[in-house]
Design a protein around this motif. Sequence first.
Motif, PDB file in Angstrom:
ATOM      1  N   VAL A 160       0.886  -1.305  -0.005  1.00 54.04           N
ATOM      2  CA  VAL A 160       0.239   0.020   0.069  1.00 54.04           C
ATOM      3  C   VAL A 160       0.849   1.165   0.037  1.00 54.04           C
ATOM      4  CG1 VAL A 160      -1.733   1.238   1.246  1.00 54.04           C
ATOM      5  CG2 VAL A 160      -1.858  -1.120   1.150  1.00 54.04           C
ATOM      6  N   HIS A 161       0.647   2.016  -1.088  1.00 59.80           N
ATOM      7  CA  HIS A 161       1.654   3.352  -1.147  1.00 59.80           C
ATOM      8  C   HIS A 161       0.602   4.544  -1.296  1.00 59.80           C
ATOM      9  CE1 HIS A 161       5.216   5.588  -3.231  1.00 59.80           C
ATOM     10  NE2 HIS A 161       4.655   6.075  -2.372  1.00 59.80           N
ATOM     11  N   TRP A 162       0.354   5.133  -0.356  1.00 57.97           N
ATOM     12  CA  TRP A 162      -0.703   6.297  -0.594  1.00 57.97           C
ATOM     13  C   TRP A 162       0.176   7.548   0.383  1.00 57.97           C
ATOM     14  CZ3 TRP A 162      -3.117   8.585   3.731  1.00 57.97           C
ATOM     15  CH2 TRP A 162      -3.973   9.492   3.504  1.00 57.97           C
ATOM     16  N   GLY A 163      -0.145   8.652  -0.220  1.00 52.62           N
ATOM     17  CA  GLY A 163       0.236   9.883   0.293  1.00 52.62           C
ATOM     18  C   GLY A 163       0.295  11.104  -0.477  1.00 52.62           C
ATOM     19  N   PRO A 164       1.173  11.974  -0.092  1.00 49.62           N
ATOM     20  CA  PRO A 164       1.093  13.274  -1.176  1.00 49.62           C
ATOM     21  C   PRO A 164       1.204  13.153  -2.566  1.00 49.62           C
ATOM     22  CG  PRO A 164       2.375  13.706   0.792  1.00 49.62           C
ATOM     23  CD  PRO A 164       1.956  12.227   0.822  1.00 49.62           C
ATOM     24  N   ASN A 165       1.957  11.707  -3.011  1.00 52.68           N
ATOM     25  CA  ASN A 165       2.134  11.485  -4.655  1.00 52.68           C
ATOM     26  C   ASN A 165       0.997  11.445  -4.957  1.00 52.68           C
ATOM     27  OD1 ASN A 165       4.827  11.797  -3.540  1.00 52.68           O
ATOM     28  ND2 ASN A 165       5.267   9.888  -4.102  1.00 52.68           N
ATOM     29  N   THR A 166      -0.068  10.825  -4.361  1.00 52.21           N
ATOM     30  CA  THR A 166      -1.629  10.359  -4.674  1.00 52.21           C
ATOM     31  C   THR A 166      -2.067  11.812  -5.149  1.00 52.21           C
ATOM     32  OG1 THR A 166      -1.527   8.546  -3.003  1.00 52.21           O
ATOM     33  CG2 THR A 166      -3.659   9.534  -4.025  1.00 52.21           C
ATOM     34  N   TYR A 167      -1.863  12.874  -4.669  1.00 52.17           N
ATOM     35  CA  TYR A 167      -2.587  14.147  -4.941  1.00 52.17           C
ATOM     36  C   TYR A 167      -1.689  14.866  -5.917  1.00 52.17           C
ATOM     37  CZ  TYR A 167      -5.347  12.416  -1.030  1.00 52.17           C
ATOM     38  OH  TYR A 167      -5.995  11.588  -0.256  1.00 52.17           O
ATOM     39  N   THR A 168      -0.243  14.592  -6.314  1.00 53.38           N
ATOM     40  CA  THR A 168       0.434  15.571  -6.993  1.00 53.38           C
ATOM     41  C   THR A 168       0.642  14.857  -8.420  1.00 53.38           C
ATOM     42  OG1 THR A 168       2.594  14.655  -6.128  1.00 53.38           O
ATOM     43  CG2 THR A 168       1.749  16.487  -4.964  1.00 53.38           C
ATOM     44  N   PHE A 189       9.342  15.258  -4.109  1.00 58.54           N
ATOM     45  CA  PHE A 189      10.500  15.956  -3.847  1.00 58.54           C
ATOM     46  C   PHE A 189      10.460  16.372  -2.478  1.00 58.54           C
ATOM     47  CE2 PHE A 189      13.109  20.042  -4.651  1.00 58.54           C
ATOM     48  CZ  PHE A 189      14.037  19.523  -5.410  1.00 58.54           C
ATOM     49  N   GLY A 190       9.703  16.378  -1.786  1.00 56.63           N
ATOM     50  CA  GLY A 190       9.809  16.385  -0.214  1.00 56.63           C
ATOM     51  C   GLY A 190       9.404  17.717   0.070  1.00 56.63           C
ATOM     52  N   ASN A 191       8.491  18.597  -0.672  1.00 59.37           N
ATOM     53  CA  ASN A 191       8.156  20.022  -0.656  1.00 59.37           C
ATOM     54  C   ASN A 191       6.639  20.157  -0.773  1.00 59.37           C
ATOM     55  OD1 ASN A 191       8.141  19.651  -3.312  1.00 59.37           O
ATOM     56  ND2 ASN A 191       8.808  21.818  -3.804  1.00 59.37           N
ATOM     57  N   ALA A 192       5.843  19.066  -0.917  1.00 59.25           N
ATOM     58  CA  ALA A 192       4.334  19.306  -1.017  1.00 59.25           C
ATOM     59  C   ALA A 192       3.668  19.569   0.277  1.00 59.25           C
ATOM     60  CB  ALA A 192       4.035  17.617  -1.624  1.00 59.25           C
ATOM     61  N   ASP A 193       2.887  20.384   0.131  1.00 57.22           N
ATOM     62  CA  ASP A 193       2.189  21.060   1.229  1.00 57.22           C
ATOM     63  C   ASP A 193       1.277  19.864   1.873  1.00 57.22           C
ATOM     64  OD1 ASP A 193       0.522  22.119   3.238  1.00 57.22           O
ATOM     65  OD2 ASP A 193       0.020  23.972   1.819  1.00 57.22           O
ATOM     66  N   PRO A 194       1.515  19.687   3.252  1.00 54.83           N
ATOM     67  CA  PRO A 194       0.705  18.244   3.772  1.00 54.83           C
ATOM     68  C   PRO A 194      -0.917  18.428   3.646  1.00 54.83           C
ATOM     69  CG  PRO A 194       2.463  19.103   5.239  1.00 54.83           C
ATOM     70  CD  PRO A 194       2.465  20.247   4.152  1.00 54.83           C
ATOM     71  N   ALA A 195      -1.264  19.833   3.501  1.00 53.16           N
ATOM     72  CA  ALA A 195      -2.587  20.338   3.625  1.00 53.16           C
ATOM     73  C   ALA A 195      -3.529  19.674   2.070  1.00 53.16           C
ATOM     74  CB  ALA A 195      -2.944  21.738   3.328  1.00 53.16           C
ATOM     75  N   ILE A 196      -2.449  18.986   1.166  1.00 53.89           N
ATOM     76  CA  ILE A 196      -3.069  18.330   0.038  1.00 53.89           C
ATOM     77  C   ILE A 196      -3.698  17.068   0.196  1.00 53.89           C
ATOM     78  CG2 ILE A 196      -1.778  20.014  -1.568  1.00 53.89           C
ATOM     79  CD1 ILE A 196      -0.194  17.246  -2.192  1.00 53.89           C
ATOM     80  N   VAL A 197      -2.986  16.444   1.380  1.00 56.23           N
ATOM     81  CA  VAL A 197      -3.677  15.241   1.260  1.00 56.23           C
ATOM     82  C   VAL A 197      -4.932  15.373   2.421  1.00 56.23           C
ATOM     83  CG1 VAL A 197      -3.138  12.890   3.178  1.00 56.23           C
ATOM     84  CG2 VAL A 197      -1.177  14.478   2.274  1.00 56.23           C
ATOM     85  N   GLN A 198      -5.970  15.059   1.626  1.00 58.84           N
ATOM     86  CA  GLN A 198      -7.422  15.212   2.128  1.00 58.84           C
ATOM     87  C   GLN A 198      -8.109  14.015   1.413  1.00 58.84           C
ATOM     88  OE1 GLN A 198      -8.962  17.795   4.151  1.00 58.84           O
ATOM     89  NE2 GLN A 198      -6.562  17.822   4.600  1.00 58.84           N
ATOM     90  N   PRO A 199      -8.241  13.136   2.056  1.00 58.13           N
ATOM     91  CA  PRO A 199      -8.957  11.808   1.404  1.00 58.13           C
ATOM     92  C   PRO A 199     -10.313  12.312   1.908  1.00 58.13           C
ATOM     93  CG  PRO A 199      -7.825  11.520   3.514  1.00 58.13           C
ATOM     94  CD  PRO A 199      -7.298  12.509   3.277  1.00 58.13           C
ATOM     95  N   THR A 200     -11.268  11.602   1.109  1.00 61.99           N
ATOM     96  CA  THR A 200     -12.812  11.856   1.463  1.00 61.99           C
ATOM     97  C   THR A 200     -13.406  10.671   2.351  1.00 61.99           C
ATOM     98  OG1 THR A 200     -13.237  10.485  -0.357  1.00 61.99           O
ATOM     99  CG2 THR A 200     -13.487  12.810  -0.897  1.00 61.99           C
ATOM    100  N   LYS A 201     -12.396   9.691   2.424  1.00 61.00           N
ATOM    101  CA  LYS A 201     -12.699   8.442   3.420  1.00 61.00           C
ATOM    102  C   LYS A 201     -11.311   7.722   3.454  1.00 61.00           C
ATOM    103  CE  LYS A 201     -15.858   4.576   4.383  1.00 61.00           C
ATOM    104  NZ  LYS A 201     -16.899   3.849   3.548  1.00 61.00           N
ATOM    105  N   LEU A 202     -11.066   7.318   4.775  1.00 59.48           N
ATOM    106  CA  LEU A 202     -10.069   6.778   5.063  1.00 59.48           C
ATOM    107  C   LEU A 202     -10.362   5.436   5.682  1.00 59.48           C
ATOM    108  CD1 LEU A 202      -6.708   6.673   4.873  1.00 59.48           C
ATOM    109  CD2 LEU A 202      -6.586   8.121   6.922  1.00 59.48           C
ATOM    110  N   ASP A 203     -10.330   4.243   5.388  1.00 59.42           N
ATOM    111  CA  ASP A 203     -10.743   2.928   5.955  1.00 59.42           C
ATOM    112  C   ASP A 203      -9.859   1.890   5.655  1.00 59.42           C
ATOM    113  OD1 ASP A 203     -12.284   1.108   7.276  1.00 59.42           O
ATOM    114  OD2 ASP A 203     -14.082   1.294   5.733  1.00 59.42           O
TER     115      ASP A 203
END
Length: 204
Positions: free
Chosen positions: A22-30, A36-50
């Motif tokens: 399972v590989h999920w995180g900022p890359n999912t949204y960018t 690169f290590g500089n993505a804003d953590p605020a972009i990690v906004q799942p509608t559901k996390l289960d």
Amino acid sequence: WGAIPMSRAHEEYLKRGIMAIVHWGPNTYTGQEWGFGNADPAIVQPTKLDPAQWVKVMKDGGIKSVVLVAKHHDGFCLWPSELNQDYSTAAIPGKFKKANVVRALSRACKKEGLAFGVYLSPWDRHQASYASDAYVEYFHAQWEDLLTNYGDICEIWLDGANGGDGYYGGACETRKIPKGYYRFDEVFGFVRRLISEGRQAYVV
């Protein structure tokens, strides 16, 4: 060549057959493969996390073990680690702030009878201390956290990703590391000690 004796860990590894990662995180949204290590953590906004739902689907598909990418090369951690409050789930806003994906997935695996493993990237393109001794201490402390606070870990992943360009706390530069920089032998020693103390059953 004759039979090669196997440890209990390798026997269990072979019995598990098909595994999932399972590989999920900022890359999912960018849309980046390696952040690169500089993505804003605020972009990690799942509608559901289960994570429990993930595990049920995996089990139905015949999967017997799951390895979670707890941290990839971008340095973002999928648990609100005390070691990393600025670039982890501790830093995402909204209802999933401080979501502990590591704990949730570990518990779901235990409930459904799947083995749980962890990948923690040695390379960290976010940490300003990367390429110094201080970073290696941080990396080892992360392993200690994961291996002592999240139940049985069946498998750990370590790879050779090392150096190169990154954000590195705003330096935005290329860094090189010497051979043996990560001191993996110390990580292996720590794992063996946990097993000998009965704090981990076995680890591949």
